[in-house]
Write a protein that holds these residues in place. Sequence first.
Motif, PDB file in Angstrom:
ATOM      1  N   TYR A  49       0.830  -1.205   0.000  1.00 25.22           N
ATOM      2  CA  TYR A  49       0.000   0.000   0.000  1.00 25.22           C
ATOM      3  C   TYR A  49       0.866   1.258   0.000  1.00 25.22           C
ATOM      4  O   TYR A  49       0.615   2.209  -0.757  1.00 25.22           O
ATOM      5  CB  TYR A  49      -0.926   0.015   1.211  1.00 25.22           C
ATOM      6  CG  TYR A  49      -1.767   1.274   1.296  1.00 25.22           C
ATOM      7  CD1 TYR A  49      -2.843   1.476   0.441  1.00 25.22           C
ATOM      8  CD2 TYR A  49      -1.453   2.280   2.215  1.00 25.22           C
ATOM      9  CE1 TYR A  49      -3.600   2.638   0.497  1.00 25.22           C
ATOM     10  CE2 TYR A  49      -2.207   3.442   2.280  1.00 25.22           C
ATOM     11  CZ  TYR A  49      -3.278   3.616   1.419  1.00 25.22           C
ATOM     12  OH  TYR A  49      -4.020   4.784   1.464  1.00 25.22           O
TER      13      TYR A  49
ATOM     14  N   LYS B 184       2.314   1.966  -3.350  1.00 25.06           N
ATOM     15  CA  LYS B 184       1.325   2.557  -4.258  1.00 25.06           C
ATOM     16  C   LYS B 184       1.107   4.028  -3.933  1.00 25.06           C
ATOM     17  O   LYS B 184       0.856   4.848  -4.831  1.00 25.06           O
ATOM     18  CB  LYS B 184       0.024   1.761  -4.199  1.00 25.06           C
ATOM     19  CG  LYS B 184       0.142   0.380  -4.840  1.00 25.06           C
ATOM     20  CD  LYS B 184      -1.172  -0.364  -4.842  1.00 25.06           C
ATOM     21  CE  LYS B 184      -1.007  -1.751  -5.474  1.00 25.06           C
ATOM     22  NZ  LYS B 184      -0.654  -1.676  -6.900  1.00 25.06           N
ATOM     23  N   CYS B 185       1.218   4.375  -2.657  1.00 25.40           N
ATOM     24  CA  CYS B 185       1.134   5.791  -2.281  1.00 25.40           C
ATOM     25  C   CYS B 185       2.309   6.588  -2.852  1.00 25.40           C
ATOM     26  O   CYS B 185       2.154   7.753  -3.227  1.00 25.40           O
ATOM     27  CB  CYS B 185       1.070   5.939  -0.764  1.00 25.40           C
ATOM     28  SG  CYS B 185      -0.510   5.460  -0.035  1.00 25.40           S
TER      29      CYS B 185
ATOM     30  N   LEU C 290       1.425   7.627  -6.174  1.00 29.11           N
ATOM     31  CA  LEU C 290       0.529   8.787  -6.183  1.00 29.11           C
ATOM     32  C   LEU C 290       1.326  10.081  -6.161  1.00 29.11           C
ATOM     33  O   LEU C 290       0.960  11.064  -6.821  1.00 29.11           O
ATOM     34  CB  LEU C 290      -0.413   8.745  -4.978  1.00 29.11           C
ATOM     35  CG  LEU C 290      -1.389   7.568  -4.864  1.00 29.11           C
ATOM     36  CD1 LEU C 290      -2.278   7.743  -3.632  1.00 29.11           C
ATOM     37  CD2 LEU C 290      -2.234   7.412  -6.110  1.00 29.11           C
TER      38      LEU C 290
ATOM     39  N   GLY D   8      -7.036   5.187  -2.065  1.00 26.71           N
ATOM     40  CA  GLY D   8      -5.931   6.109  -2.292  1.00 26.71           C
ATOM     41  C   GLY D   8      -6.346   7.545  -2.534  1.00 26.71           C
ATOM     42  O   GLY D   8      -5.507   8.447  -2.488  1.00 26.71           O
TER      43      GLY D   8
ATOM     44  N   VAL E 106      -5.468  10.115   0.236  1.00 22.98           N
ATOM     45  CA  VAL E 106      -4.033  10.410   0.287  1.00 22.98           C
ATOM     46  C   VAL E 106      -3.654  11.362  -0.838  1.00 22.98           C
ATOM     47  O   VAL E 106      -3.022  12.407  -0.625  1.00 22.98           O
ATOM     48  CB  VAL E 106      -3.212   9.113   0.208  1.00 22.98           C
ATOM     49  CG1 VAL E 106      -1.714   9.429   0.156  1.00 22.98           C
ATOM     50  CG2 VAL E 106      -3.524   8.190   1.378  1.00 22.98           C
TER      51      VAL E 106
END
Length: 257
Positions: free
Chosen positions: A7, A10-11, A14, A194, A197
């Motif tokens: 996770y 993946k942030c 972003l 997501g 975030v």
Amino acid sequence: MSISREYLEKCRNLIDTIAGQEPAIQQAAGWFAGTILAGRMVQVFGSGHSRIMVEEMWPRYGSFPGFNPIVELSLTFHNLVVGANGQRQAMFLENVPGLAERILRNFALNDQDSALVISSSGCNVVPIEMAELFQQRGLKVVALVSKQHSEASTSKRADGKKLTDFADLVLDTGAPPGDAMVRVPGLDTPVSPGSTVGGAMIVNSLKAEIAALLTEAGQPPKVLSGSAVVGPERAVSLFESAYDEHAHRLARLYQGL
């Protein structure tokens, strides 16, 4: 790799998506700073969980006056989940045509104002109509959506139009379709969204750019600051003066109604 590390990775992606939007973020910041320098307010609206980004913009530590957080409890109050004021009702009301007009009936807007409308899918009726009405009143509208999610979703509006159809500029949280970013072995539905975030990073990037523009223009913002940073007396002074400025700006939105 652990599920939590997946996770977080993946942030990190972003961040790259948002960094690639720097020119658009600066453009939006320029519009918003212009509104604030004119003594007016940036109208910030989000329903559902998009309310989180509205309140991230103002008021909280590290933020400053110039933003009107339009938060309708009937569209955003999730705590009870079921029963009176439950989530089912909020999700229903998000798609009631005409509600946006009733909300904006409370404010005397003009073309010096600008707007930030937040919706992960960009497909619910109230945020779409809100952006449409802002444009009709001459406001520059910035939409904050999750582009992939919006493109994969179907508008609840009868004509099929989405929030992005009524935006002068679109910013992307970078979240995937469905928002959730992590697949757990043995579980057929993903978890851990997501958009919050990504949305918070965009909102605070805007805030930083706007603060810089206001300071360069000789009108440094009154930033809500903790006593650990500026001392207790200055912290109280900043809070009081910032709230007073907000009240004075908001009063102009009621003039002429």
